[in-house]
Design a protein around this motif. Structure first.
Motif, short mmCIF file in Angstrom:
data_model
loop_
_atom_site.label_atom_id
_atom_site.label_comp_id
_atom_site.label_asym_id
_atom_site.label_seq_id
_atom_site.Cartn_x
_atom_site.Cartn_y
_atom_site.Cartn_z
N THR A 18 -0.84 13.78 6.45
CA THR A 18 0.09 12.82 7.06
C THR A 18 -0.42 11.39 6.93
O THR A 18 -1.56 11.14 6.56
N THR A 19 0.46 10.46 7.31
CA THR A 19 0.06 9.05 7.39
C THR A 19 -0.31 8.66 8.82
O THR A 19 -1.02 7.68 9.03
N ASP A 20 0.18 9.44 9.80
CA ASP A 20 0.03 9.05 11.21
C ASP A 20 0.01 10.26 12.14
O ASP A 20 0.41 10.15 13.29
N HIS A 21 -0.42 11.42 11.64
CA HIS A 21 -0.45 12.69 12.36
C HIS A 21 0.92 13.39 12.38
O HIS A 21 1.00 14.55 12.79
N ARG A 77 0.85 -1.19 0.00
CA ARG A 77 0.00 0.00 0.00
C ARG A 77 0.88 1.24 0.00
O ARG A 77 1.86 1.32 0.74
N SER A 78 0.52 2.20 -0.81
CA SER A 78 1.29 3.45 -0.82
C SER A 78 1.03 4.21 0.46
O SER A 78 0.00 4.00 1.14
N LEU A 79 1.94 5.11 0.81
CA LEU A 79 1.75 5.96 1.98
C LEU A 79 0.49 6.80 1.83
O LEU A 79 -0.21 7.08 2.81
N ASP A 80 0.18 7.19 0.60
CA ASP A 80 -1.04 7.97 0.38
C ASP A 80 -2.29 7.13 0.61
O ASP A 80 -3.31 7.63 1.11
N THR A 81 -2.24 5.86 0.25
CA THR A 81 -3.37 4.97 0.50
C THR A 81 -3.59 4.80 2.00
O THR A 81 -4.73 4.86 2.49
N ILE A 82 -2.50 4.61 2.73
CA ILE A 82 -2.59 4.50 4.19
C ILE A 82 -3.20 5.77 4.77
O ILE A 82 -4.06 5.73 5.66
N SER A 83 -2.76 6.91 4.27
CA SER A 83 -3.27 8.19 4.72
C SER A 83 -4.77 8.32 4.46
O SER A 83 -5.54 8.71 5.35
N ARG A 84 -5.20 7.96 3.27
CA ARG A 84 -6.62 8.06 2.92
C ARG A 84 -7.48 7.13 3.78
O ARG A 84 -8.56 7.52 4.22
N ARG A 85 -6.99 5.94 4.02
CA ARG A 85 -7.74 4.99 4.84
C ARG A 85 -7.94 5.49 6.26
O ARG A 85 -8.91 5.13 6.93
N ARG A 86 -7.02 6.34 6.71
CA ARG A 86 -7.11 6.90 8.06
C ARG A 86 -7.77 8.28 8.07
O ARG A 86 -7.84 8.91 9.11
#
Length: 239
Positions: free
Chosen positions: A212-215, A198-207
Motif C-alpha cells: 500500500t501507499t498508506d496502509h 512521485r509515483s505511488l510506488d515511490t511513496i510506498s517505498r519511502r514509507r
C-alpha cells in the motif's frame, strides 16, 4: 469475443489514490479481450454501493466483481471518525458487522435477480502490514463475512485477502504501526504524486510499505494481486 466486466467498489476501484487494478487486469489479456468498467466511489460502505446499482443492472455486463468492505472494517477500529463518516456518506445506521453483511447480501441478491452476469465477491485487502495488529485482524474478520455471504448466496468468492496475507508473510515486512488515513494524509499523497511527480510506488517505498501507499490504498504490487485474483478465480471460469 470481448468479456465485459463491471468492477464495483470504493476508492480502491475508483483508483485516484490507488494504483489502478482495472488497468492491471486489462494488461493480463490481449487487447480487446477484456473490457473493464469502473463503478467505484471514494469512501463508500456496502450500504452506499447498494444504493447505486441501477447503473450496473440497466446495462448488465458478462462479469461483475464486488470489492467492498474496507471502510466498513475501518469503522470497527478505535480512532476511526465514525460520526464524520456517517454524515459524509449519509449512512442511516452506525456501521456494524451485521449491517455490512445485510447490505452485501442485498447487493448480491439484486445482481443475481436483475442480471445474468457471473458475480464474484472479493475479500478485502489487508489493512496495514502487521498481521497480528487490530487493523489486519479487522480486515480478516470482514473478509470471513464476505466469504459467508458468497457461500450463502451461491456466488464466487475471490480470496484476495488470503493472497495478500501470503504475500506479506513471504515479504516479512517491517513492523510499521497502522495509522488511520486522514484527509491531510490523503492530500499529502496527492501533493507528492501530482506536484512532486512521485509515483505511488515511490511513496510506498519511502514509507517501507509492501502493498500500500498508506496502509489502505494499493501500490502496484497490491493492485497486481487484485487483478491476479480476479483473473484466476473468476475470468478463467467464465471464459
Amino acid at each position: 469475443m470481448t468479456t465485459r466486466i463491471a468492477c464495483l467498489g470504493d476508492s480502491l476501484t475508483r483508483a485516484q489514490f490507488s494504483v489502478d487494478y482495472l488497468d492491471r487486469l486489462g494488461r493480463r489479456h490481449p487487447p480487446g479481450d477484456v473490457q473493464p468498467a469502473r463503478f467505484g466511489v471514494n469512501g463508500d460502505f456496502a450500504y452506499n454501493l447498494l444504493q447505486r446499482l441501477d447503473a450496473v443492472v440497466t446495462n448488465p455486463p458478462d462479469v461483475i466483481t464486488v470489492l467492498i468492505g474496507t471502510n466498513d472494517a475501518r469503522a470497527s477500529l478505535a480512532g476511526y471518525p465514525v460520526e464524520q463518516a456517517m454524515k459524509r456518506k449519509q449512512l442511516p445506521h452506525r456501521p456494524s458487522a451485521d449491517w455490512f453483511q445485510q447490505c452485501l447480501a442485498a447487493v448480491v441478491a439484486r445482481l443475481r435477480a436483475e442480471t445474468d452476469a457471473t458475480v464474484g465477491l472479493l475479500s478485502i485487502p489487508v489493512l496495514g502490514q502487521q498481521l497480528d495488529g487490530a487493523a489486519a485482524q479487522a480486515s480478516h474478520a470482514y473478509s470471513r463475512m464476505i466469504a459467508e455471504v458468497a457461500a450463502t448466496n451461491e456466488v464466487a468468492y475471490l480470496p484476495l485477502h488470503e493472497r495478500q496475507i501470503d504475500e506479506l508473510r513471504h515479504a516479512d515486512p517491517p513492523p510499521i504501526t497502522y495509522r488511520e488515513v486522514t484527509p491531510a494524509a490523503v492530500a499529502g499523497v496527492l501533493l507528492q504524486h501530482a506536484v512532486l511527480r512521485r509515483s505511488l510506488d515511490t511513496i510506498s517505498r519511502r514509507r517501507r510499505l509492501v502493498l500500500t501507499t498508506d496502509h489502505i490504498h494499493q501500490n502496484s504490487r497490491g493492485a497486481g494481486l487484485i487483478a491476479e485474483v480476479i483473473d484466476a478465480s473468476l475470468l478463467a471460469r467464465s471464459a
